[in-house]
Design an enzyme around this catalytic site. Structure first.
Site, PDB file in Angstrom:
ATOM      1  CB  SER A 117      -0.959  -0.042   1.197  1.00  9.19           C
ATOM      2  OG  SER A 117      -1.995   0.890   1.051  1.00  9.19           O
ATOM      3  CG  ASP A 169      -7.268  -2.780  -2.758  1.00 10.91           C
ATOM      4  OD1 ASP A 169      -7.892  -1.979  -2.038  1.00 10.91           O
ATOM      5  OD2 ASP A 169      -6.041  -2.956  -2.676  1.00 10.91           O
ATOM      6  CG  HIS A 200      -5.907  -2.341   0.872  1.00 11.50           C
ATOM      7  ND1 HIS A 200      -5.204  -2.017  -0.270  1.00 11.50           N
ATOM      8  CD2 HIS A 200      -5.277  -1.687   1.885  1.00 11.50           C
ATOM      9  CE1 HIS A 200      -4.208  -1.204   0.028  1.00 11.50           C
ATOM     10  NE2 HIS A 200      -4.231  -0.994   1.346  1.00 11.50           N
TER      11      HIS A 200
END
Length: 225
Positions: A117, A169, A200
């Site tokens: 991320s 996601d 995610h």
């Protein structure tokens, strides 16, 4: 020299390679430590794992709440608006960790940069601008935030890159991962892309694929006696 604080996991045999793995927004360096046994690495892998902790800072899109972050996120539109200077500063800190590994006797060609991320955005910047050849880049559930400003270094023009992303996601849409993939290909890189039916996060199949990358990029190397 000051370095980012980090969790360091030493191999059972002398370290001959290193993985520097950056966590996501609001997490810390402990976040990915539990996956090491799930990577399927051989007992003599010789890989030192380094999981740095991001500094605490206010994050605009979270109402200015102070949390571990590699940089501020100013807007959460599809193309993230981020504090580029802070992201670049974090990438320089990663560069210092790479240099420390080299000073410890690990060749740059045996150092992998990984990031999840927000950490992945820093990993892109750090790896592709680094002036010595690296072993590889793992980009997990992330996006390439600095395509307009990154100074690509020829030393890593052939850098192995593997992008991992979840089709479901909703935090970092897969469109951003695919955008990074296309951007890299247009500039002569040869990234691999793996997608999964998840959101995610990471899960077993993805972790196994990360392990395969590490085995391919960092095959065990033994010191000569």
């Amino acid at each position: 020299m000051h370095y980012l604080p980090a969790v360091e996991i030493e191999p059972t045999s002398p370290a001959t390679a290193a993985v520097i793995w950056l966590h996501g927004l609001g997490a810390d360096g402990h976040d990915f430590v539990p996956i090491i046994p799930e990577l399927g690495l051989p007992p003599d892998h010789g890989i030192r794992f380094i999981f740095p902790h991001a500094p605490d800072m206010p994050v605009t899109v979270n109402g200015g709440y102070v949390m571990p972050a590699w940089y501020d996120i100013l807007e959460i539109a599809l193309d993230r608006k981020v504090d580029v200077a802070q992201l670049q500063a974090s990438a320089r800190e990663v560069g210092k960790l790479i240099e420390r590994e080299i000073a410890r006797g690990i060749p740059s060609e045996r150092i992998v940069i990984a990031g999840f991320s927000q950490g992945g955005a820093v990993a892109y910047q750090a790896a592709l601008s680094y002036p010595k050849p690296l072993a590889g880049l793992l980009a997990l559930s992330t996006y390439f935030a600095t395509t307009d400003t990154v100074a690509l270094n020829a030393a890593n023009a052939q850098l192995p890159i593997h992008i991992f992303h979840g089709k479901q996601d909703t935090i970092v849409p897969d469109l951003l991962a695919l955008k990074a993939y296309r951007w890299l290909r247009e500039r002569g890189y040869a990234p691999q892309y793996s997608e999964y039916p998840l959101g995610h996060n990471v899960f077993a199949e993805e972790i196994a694929e990360v392990g395969r990358c590490l085995r391919a990029w960092l095959q065990p190397m033994h010191y000569k006696q």
